[in-house]
Write a protein that holds these residues in place. Structure first.
Motif, mmCIF file in Angstrom:
data_model
loop_
_atom_site.group_PDB
_atom_site.id
_atom_site.type_symbol
_atom_site.label_atom_id
_atom_site.label_comp_id
_atom_site.label_asym_id
_atom_site.label_seq_id
_atom_site.Cartn_x
_atom_site.Cartn_y
_atom_site.Cartn_z
ATOM 1 N N ALA A 118 0.832 -1.205 0.000
ATOM 2 C CA ALA A 118 0.000 0.000 0.000
ATOM 3 C C ALA A 118 0.866 1.255 0.000
ATOM 4 O O ALA A 118 0.559 2.229 -0.701
ATOM 5 N N ASP B 207 2.587 1.702 -3.423
ATOM 6 C CA ASP B 207 1.616 2.178 -4.401
ATOM 7 C C ASP B 207 1.483 3.699 -4.356
ATOM 8 O O ASP B 207 1.305 4.350 -5.393
ATOM 9 N N LYS B 208 1.606 4.264 -3.173
ATOM 10 C CA LYS B 208 1.484 5.715 -3.014
ATOM 11 C C LYS B 208 2.746 6.465 -3.442
ATOM 12 O O LYS B 208 2.664 7.583 -3.947
ATOM 13 N N LYS C 35 4.085 5.155 -13.616
ATOM 14 C CA LYS C 35 2.869 4.351 -13.724
ATOM 15 C C LYS C 35 3.171 2.938 -14.208
ATOM 16 O O LYS C 35 2.338 2.038 -14.061
ATOM 17 N N ARG D 186 -4.434 -6.436 -4.255
ATOM 18 C CA ARG D 186 -5.624 -5.656 -3.899
ATOM 19 C C ARG D 186 -5.325 -4.567 -2.868
ATOM 20 O O ARG D 186 -6.154 -3.700 -2.623
ATOM 21 N N THR E 109 -3.235 -2.375 -3.443
ATOM 22 C CA THR E 109 -2.767 -1.270 -4.278
ATOM 23 C C THR E 109 -3.877 -0.798 -5.221
ATOM 24 O O THR E 109 -4.903 -1.457 -5.368
ATOM 25 N N ARG E 110 -3.610 0.337 -5.875
ATOM 26 C CA ARG E 110 -4.523 0.826 -6.920
ATOM 27 C C ARG E 110 -4.030 0.427 -8.299
ATOM 28 O O ARG E 110 -4.571 0.866 -9.300
ATOM 29 N N ARG E 111 -2.966 -0.385 -8.336
ATOM 30 C CA ARG E 111 -2.386 -0.829 -9.611
ATOM 31 C C ARG E 111 -2.196 -2.348 -9.604
ATOM 32 O O ARG E 111 -1.079 -2.842 -9.812
ATOM 33 N N PRO E 112 -3.251 -3.123 -9.374
ATOM 34 C CA PRO E 112 -3.088 -4.575 -9.266
ATOM 35 C C PRO E 112 -2.514 -5.218 -10.518
ATOM 36 O O PRO E 112 -1.904 -6.290 -10.438
#
Length: 303
Positions: free
Chosen positions: A120, A123-124, A129, A147, A149-152
């Motif tokens: 997590a 991801d931040k 990208k 899950r 993260t926002r980039r699975p």
């Protein structure tokens, strides 16, 4: 289905516009993390290592130097190679300093919550990208970690084996969420840059190798627990009778009995198959701090 991934030339499988991986981050510098750091640095990559404390920095750096020194002593690398590898390695206690990394490999303890927290945060902080977040877990679900993260689609399992600089195999574990381009870039890096043989393994507890290995290790523990044989006899039987380079109980000591329990429990919780359940003897040994070679005592005593 398990697939053997051949070793492409560096950059051969990259998607159009994808960056070559030159900057690697590693989170954790225990036995496995230190081996991954060394491997990437020897491959010419800039490696930044995130550790939890100054003490972890000292211990991790010592592990890396000791391994490189052994490589020099055995003629695998030169003194110049050793010096160059060390020059490529830097340490930090701030995950934010991994922001510019193109690939970050997490290698903290085999605990899902701890790993998810690392994911997590990465991801931040990661800027690119296209940056890949990889886990060196040997038993946990890659999809569940993704899950966090926002980039699975950029999350994948890259499972090395101990000792990392020596053993040639790596399991590449994509989840149902992993993008094809992430698989391709990871395979290209591990095979083409690090020189490992890559197999594509399923995202299930234990993946491929440990799903086969651990019932064997646990069976050996049960044999000792029941009084049928001593550790020495069990190991001698498999080394001399089956030509195994190391018996199952010495191997469990090398892996770490706490790690053995963690992997076995993860596989049992997912499958509910009794062959994966840790035997009582193994649980008691871990509770008493008998963790194998790293603690000085397990099924054997170490200097």
């Amino acid at each position: 289905m398990v697939e053997l991934v051949s070793g492409p030339k560096e950059g051969a499988g990259l998607d159009a516009g994808a960056e070559r991986i030159d900057r690697v981050g590693v989170v954790g510098c225990g036995t496995m993390g230190a081996g991954i750091v060394e491997l990437c640095a020897r491959a010419g990559r800039d490696v930044r290592v995130a550790v939890s404390s100054a003490d972890s920095h000292v211990r991790g750096a010592a592990r890396i130097r000791a391994s490189l020194d052994r490589g020099v002593a055995k003629g695998r690398i030169t003194e110049a190679d050793r010096a160059a590898a060390l020059d490529r390695i830097s340490f930090t206690t701030d995950l934010g300093e991994l922001a510019d990394r193109q690939l970050v490999i997490e290698s903290v303890r085999e605990d899902e919550q701890a790993k998810a927290e690392v994911f997590a945060t990465l991801d931040k902080v990661l800027v690119s990208k296209d940056a890949i977040i990889a886990t060196n877990t040997s038993s946990l679900s890659v999809a569940r970690l993704a899950r966090a993260t926002r980039r699975p689609g950029k999350v994948i399992g890259i499972h090395f084996f101990n000792p990392v600089p020596v053993l040639p195999l790596v399991e590449l574990v994509g989840s149902v969420l992993t993008e094809p381009g992430t698989r391709t870039r990871a395979a290209d890096f591990v095979a083409g840059v690090l020189g490992k043989t890559v197999i594509s393994a399923p995202d299930r507890a234990g993946f491929l190798v440990n799903a086969l290995l651990f019932p064997y290790l646990l069976s050996a523990v049960r044999m000792v627990d029941s009084g049928l044989a001593t550790p020495e006899v069990v190991d001698q039987g498999m080394e001399l009778g089956c030509a195994h380079p190391m018996g199952p109980l010495r191997l469990a000591d090398l892996i770490g009995l706490d790690t053995t329990v963690s992997i076995a429990q993860a596989m049992y919780e997912e499958t509910k198959e009794t062959l994966y359940a840790p035997p009582p003897l193994l649980l008691r040994m871990v509770e008493c701090g008998l963790l194998g070679k790293k603690s000085g005592r397990g099924f054997y005593t170490y200097a």
